[in-house]
Motif scaffolding. Structure first.
Motif, PDB file in Angstrom:
ATOM      1  N   ILE A  21      45.130 -28.205 -26.429  1.00 39.78           N
ATOM      2  CA  ILE A  21      45.165 -27.323 -27.536  1.00 39.78           C
ATOM      3  C   ILE A  21      44.908 -26.036 -27.155  1.00 39.78           C
ATOM      4  O   ILE A  21      44.356 -25.924 -25.703  1.00 39.78           O
ATOM      5  CB  ILE A  21      44.086 -27.856 -28.605  1.00 39.78           C
ATOM      6  CG1 ILE A  21      42.568 -27.927 -27.853  1.00 39.78           C
ATOM      7  CG2 ILE A  21      44.414 -29.072 -29.285  1.00 39.78           C
ATOM      8  CD1 ILE A  21      41.726 -28.006 -28.820  1.00 39.78           C
ATOM      9  N   CYS A  57      43.302 -23.414 -31.965  1.00 42.05           N
ATOM     10  CA  CYS A  57      43.086 -24.747 -32.626  1.00 42.05           C
ATOM     11  C   CYS A  57      41.326 -25.017 -32.492  1.00 42.05           C
ATOM     12  O   CYS A  57      41.193 -26.290 -33.402  1.00 42.05           O
ATOM     13  CB  CYS A  57      43.631 -25.752 -31.697  1.00 42.05           C
ATOM     14  SG  CYS A  57      45.627 -25.472 -31.623  1.00 42.05           S
ATOM     15  N   CYS A 117      39.692 -27.493 -35.676  1.00 45.65           N
ATOM     16  CA  CYS A 117      40.562 -28.156 -36.340  1.00 45.65           C
ATOM     17  C   CYS A 117      40.130 -29.683 -36.263  1.00 45.65           C
ATOM     18  O   CYS A 117      39.694 -30.127 -35.307  1.00 45.65           O
ATOM     19  CB  CYS A 117      42.238 -27.642 -35.901  1.00 45.65           C
ATOM     20  SG  CYS A 117      43.462 -28.528 -36.690  1.00 45.65           S
ATOM     21  N   ARG A 147      42.242 -31.766 -36.711  1.00 47.34           N
ATOM     22  CA  ARG A 147      43.283 -32.772 -35.891  1.00 47.34           C
ATOM     23  C   ARG A 147      43.150 -32.925 -34.643  1.00 47.34           C
ATOM     24  O   ARG A 147      44.166 -33.246 -33.784  1.00 47.34           O
ATOM     25  CB  ARG A 147      44.728 -32.072 -36.740  1.00 47.34           C
ATOM     26  CG  ARG A 147      44.743 -32.344 -37.922  1.00 47.34           C
ATOM     27  CD  ARG A 147      46.127 -31.663 -38.176  1.00 47.34           C
ATOM     28  NE  ARG A 147      46.523 -31.228 -39.785  1.00 47.34           N
ATOM     29  CZ  ARG A 147      46.751 -32.250 -40.568  1.00 47.34           C
ATOM     30  NH1 ARG A 147      47.260 -33.484 -40.153  1.00 47.34           N
ATOM     31  NH2 ARG A 147      46.875 -32.031 -41.861  1.00 47.34           N
ATOM     32  N   THR A 148      42.218 -32.477 -33.944  1.00 44.36           N
ATOM     33  CA  THR A 148      42.209 -32.282 -32.380  1.00 44.36           C
ATOM     34  C   THR A 148      41.724 -33.778 -31.885  1.00 44.36           C
ATOM     35  O   THR A 148      41.065 -34.395 -32.855  1.00 44.36           O
ATOM     36  CB  THR A 148      41.349 -31.345 -31.899  1.00 44.36           C
ATOM     37  OG1 THR A 148      39.917 -31.341 -32.535  1.00 44.36           O
ATOM     38  CG2 THR A 148      41.786 -29.847 -32.198  1.00 44.36           C
ATOM     39  N   CYS A 171      46.225 -31.982 -29.598  1.00 56.49           N
ATOM     40  CA  CYS A 171      46.483 -31.861 -30.972  1.00 56.49           C
ATOM     41  C   CYS A 171      47.115 -33.360 -31.414  1.00 56.49           C
ATOM     42  O   CYS A 171      48.121 -33.870 -30.690  1.00 56.49           O
ATOM     43  CB  CYS A 171      47.477 -31.200 -31.614  1.00 56.49           C
ATOM     44  SG  CYS A 171      47.938 -31.044 -33.312  1.00 56.49           S
ATOM     45  N   TYR A 197      50.643 -32.494 -33.201  1.00 59.98           N
ATOM     46  CA  TYR A 197      51.933 -31.902 -32.610  1.00 59.98           C
ATOM     47  C   TYR A 197      51.874 -32.122 -30.860  1.00 59.98           C
ATOM     48  O   TYR A 197      50.723 -31.975 -30.475  1.00 59.98           O
ATOM     49  CB  TYR A 197      51.956 -30.286 -32.878  1.00 59.98           C
ATOM     50  CG  TYR A 197      52.249 -29.985 -34.250  1.00 59.98           C
ATOM     51  CD1 TYR A 197      53.601 -30.328 -34.714  1.00 59.98           C
ATOM     52  CD2 TYR A 197      51.585 -29.582 -35.215  1.00 59.98           C
ATOM     53  CE1 TYR A 197      53.970 -30.070 -36.260  1.00 59.98           C
ATOM     54  CE2 TYR A 197      51.692 -29.324 -36.339  1.00 59.98           C
ATOM     55  CZ  TYR A 197      52.796 -29.572 -36.926  1.00 59.98           C
ATOM     56  OH  TYR A 197      53.280 -29.323 -38.215  1.00 59.98           O
ATOM     57  N   PRO A 208      50.651 -27.425 -29.394  1.00 58.84           N
ATOM     58  CA  PRO A 208      50.008 -26.591 -30.364  1.00 58.84           C
ATOM     59  C   PRO A 208      50.440 -25.256 -30.073  1.00 58.84           C
ATOM     60  O   PRO A 208      50.177 -24.305 -31.147  1.00 58.84           O
ATOM     61  CB  PRO A 208      48.608 -27.014 -29.673  1.00 58.84           C
ATOM     62  CG  PRO A 208      48.757 -28.281 -29.238  1.00 58.84           C
ATOM     63  CD  PRO A 208      50.023 -28.291 -28.449  1.00 58.84           C
ATOM     64  N   LYS A 235      53.145 -23.852 -32.553  1.00 57.44           N
ATOM     65  CA  LYS A 235      52.891 -23.976 -33.700  1.00 57.44           C
ATOM     66  C   LYS A 235      52.018 -22.510 -34.002  1.00 57.44           C
ATOM     67  O   LYS A 235      52.165 -22.179 -35.125  1.00 57.44           O
ATOM     68  CB  LYS A 235      51.739 -24.881 -34.262  1.00 57.44           C
ATOM     69  CG  LYS A 235      52.531 -26.391 -34.203  1.00 57.44           C
ATOM     70  CD  LYS A 235      53.638 -26.542 -35.165  1.00 57.44           C
ATOM     71  CE  LYS A 235      53.496 -26.438 -36.392  1.00 57.44           C
ATOM     72  NZ  LYS A 235      54.786 -26.268 -37.312  1.00 57.44           N
ATOM     73  N   TRP A 236      51.692 -21.796 -33.321  1.00 61.65           N
ATOM     74  CA  TRP A 236      50.923 -20.545 -33.477  1.00 61.65           C
ATOM     75  C   TRP A 236      51.612 -19.450 -32.955  1.00 61.65           C
ATOM     76  O   TRP A 236      51.242 -18.206 -33.258  1.00 61.65           O
ATOM     77  CB  TRP A 236      49.466 -20.539 -32.771  1.00 61.65           C
ATOM     78  CG  TRP A 236      48.465 -21.314 -33.287  1.00 61.65           C
ATOM     79  CD1 TRP A 236      48.145 -22.686 -32.778  1.00 61.65           C
ATOM     80  CD2 TRP A 236      47.540 -21.078 -34.272  1.00 61.65           C
ATOM     81  NE1 TRP A 236      47.223 -23.335 -33.790  1.00 61.65           N
ATOM     82  CE2 TRP A 236      46.786 -22.288 -34.642  1.00 61.65           C
ATOM     83  CE3 TRP A 236      46.983 -20.075 -34.978  1.00 61.65           C
ATOM     84  CZ2 TRP A 236      45.701 -22.384 -35.535  1.00 61.65           C
ATOM     85  CZ3 TRP A 236      46.276 -20.031 -36.001  1.00 61.65           C
ATOM     86  CH2 TRP A 236      45.494 -21.265 -36.212  1.00 61.65           C
ATOM     87  N   CYS A 283      49.106 -21.837 -38.008  1.00 65.00           N
ATOM     88  CA  CYS A 283      49.551 -23.246 -37.646  1.00 65.00           C
ATOM     89  C   CYS A 283      49.739 -23.865 -39.319  1.00 65.00           C
ATOM     90  O   CYS A 283      48.362 -23.672 -40.041  1.00 65.00           O
ATOM     91  CB  CYS A 283      48.808 -23.902 -36.732  1.00 65.00           C
ATOM     92  SG  CYS A 283      49.298 -25.841 -37.022  1.00 65.00           S
ATOM     93  N   PHE A 341      49.576 -26.688 -40.236  1.00 68.86           N
ATOM     94  CA  PHE A 341      48.652 -28.006 -40.377  1.00 68.86           C
ATOM     95  C   PHE A 341      47.257 -27.790 -40.225  1.00 68.86           C
ATOM     96  O   PHE A 341      46.345 -28.735 -39.820  1.00 68.86           O
ATOM     97  CB  PHE A 341      49.144 -29.106 -39.624  1.00 68.86           C
ATOM     98  CG  PHE A 341      50.277 -29.837 -40.443  1.00 68.86           C
ATOM     99  CD1 PHE A 341      50.085 -31.012 -41.378  1.00 68.86           C
ATOM    100  CD2 PHE A 341      51.676 -29.347 -40.421  1.00 68.86           C
ATOM    101  CE1 PHE A 341      50.896 -31.517 -42.065  1.00 68.86           C
ATOM    102  CE2 PHE A 341      52.567 -30.010 -41.110  1.00 68.86           C
ATOM    103  CZ  PHE A 341      52.107 -31.275 -41.994  1.00 68.86           C
ATOM    104  N   ALA A 342      46.830 -26.542 -39.949  1.00 71.87           N
ATOM    105  CA  ALA A 342      45.522 -26.121 -39.385  1.00 71.87           C
ATOM    106  C   ALA A 342      44.640 -26.567 -40.603  1.00 71.87           C
ATOM    107  O   ALA A 342      44.906 -26.130 -41.654  1.00 71.87           O
ATOM    108  CB  ALA A 342      45.378 -24.769 -39.101  1.00 71.87           C
ATOM    109  N   HIS A 382      41.094 -25.642 -40.147  1.00 74.95           N
ATOM    110  CA  HIS A 382      40.144 -24.790 -40.212  1.00 74.95           C
ATOM    111  C   HIS A 382      40.440 -23.414 -40.565  1.00 74.95           C
ATOM    112  O   HIS A 382      39.480 -22.539 -40.765  1.00 74.95           O
ATOM    113  CB  HIS A 382      39.637 -24.580 -38.999  1.00 74.95           C
ATOM    114  CG  HIS A 382      40.397 -24.181 -37.832  1.00 74.95           C
ATOM    115  ND1 HIS A 382      41.692 -24.916 -37.555  1.00 74.95           N
ATOM    116  CD2 HIS A 382      40.319 -23.440 -36.737  1.00 74.95           C
ATOM    117  CE1 HIS A 382      42.535 -24.195 -36.526  1.00 74.95           C
ATOM    118  NE2 HIS A 382      41.354 -23.468 -36.146  1.00 74.95           N
TER     119      HIS A 382
HETATM  120  S1  SF4 Z   1      47.120 -29.092 -36.358  1.00 74.12           S
HETATM  121 FE1  SF4 Z   1      47.637 -26.959 -35.753  1.00 74.12          FE
HETATM  122  S2  SF4 Z   1      45.661 -25.958 -35.413  1.00 74.12           S
HETATM  123 FE2  SF4 Z   1      45.092 -28.046 -35.518  1.00 74.12          FE
HETATM  124  S3  SF4 Z   1      45.106 -28.905 -33.260  1.00 74.12           S
HETATM  125 FE3  SF4 Z   1      47.342 -28.996 -34.078  1.00 74.12          FE
HETATM  126  S4  SF4 Z   1      48.320 -27.144 -33.412  1.00 74.12           S
HETATM  127 FE4  SF4 Z   1      46.027 -26.800 -33.465  1.00 74.12          FE
END
Ligand code: SF4
Length: 88
Positions: A21, A25, A28, A30-31, A40, A43, A46, A49-50, A55, A57-58, A60
């Motif tokens: 990450i 991230c 988040c 999802r870590t 992540c 994904y 990661p 995605k930024w 992102c 799906f973040a 936070h």
């Molecule tokens: S969902 Fe997005 S913000 Fe969360 S860990 Fe994965 S890439 Fe990072």
């Protein structure tokens, strides 16, 4: 916060398919942590995605949506626009 991955899933992350990450991230949900390295769970890359913003799906960070509350009467607006062009 990062959860520890179940032992049967660790090979999924340690094969090199998943990248670590990035700073954005942090926080988040999802870590996932595998052998002290955080990935992540959603994904593989990661950072990508930024690249274009937040992102999607973040958990936070939420995108800021600005809503304009100004109401414009379309009839008055068209009259105003028409008279604006006639003034000298
Ligand atoms: S969902 Fe997005 S913000 Fe969360 S860990 Fe994965 S890439 Fe990072």
């Amino acid at each position: 916060m990062a959860k520890a991955a179940p032992t049967d899933m660790t090979s999924k992350y340690t094969t090199g398919q998943f990248q670590q990450i990035i700073d954005k991230c942090e926080g988040c949900d999802r870590t996932i942590e595998v052998e002290t390295i955080r990935y992540c769970a959603t994904y593989t890359m990661p950072e990508s995605k930024w690249r274009l913003g937040i992102c999607n799906f973040a958990t936070h960070v939420k995108p800021e949506i600005s809503v304009s509350t100004l109401k414009i009467n379309p009839l008055k607006a068209s009259k105003r626009a028409a008279t604006k062009g006639k003034k000298k």
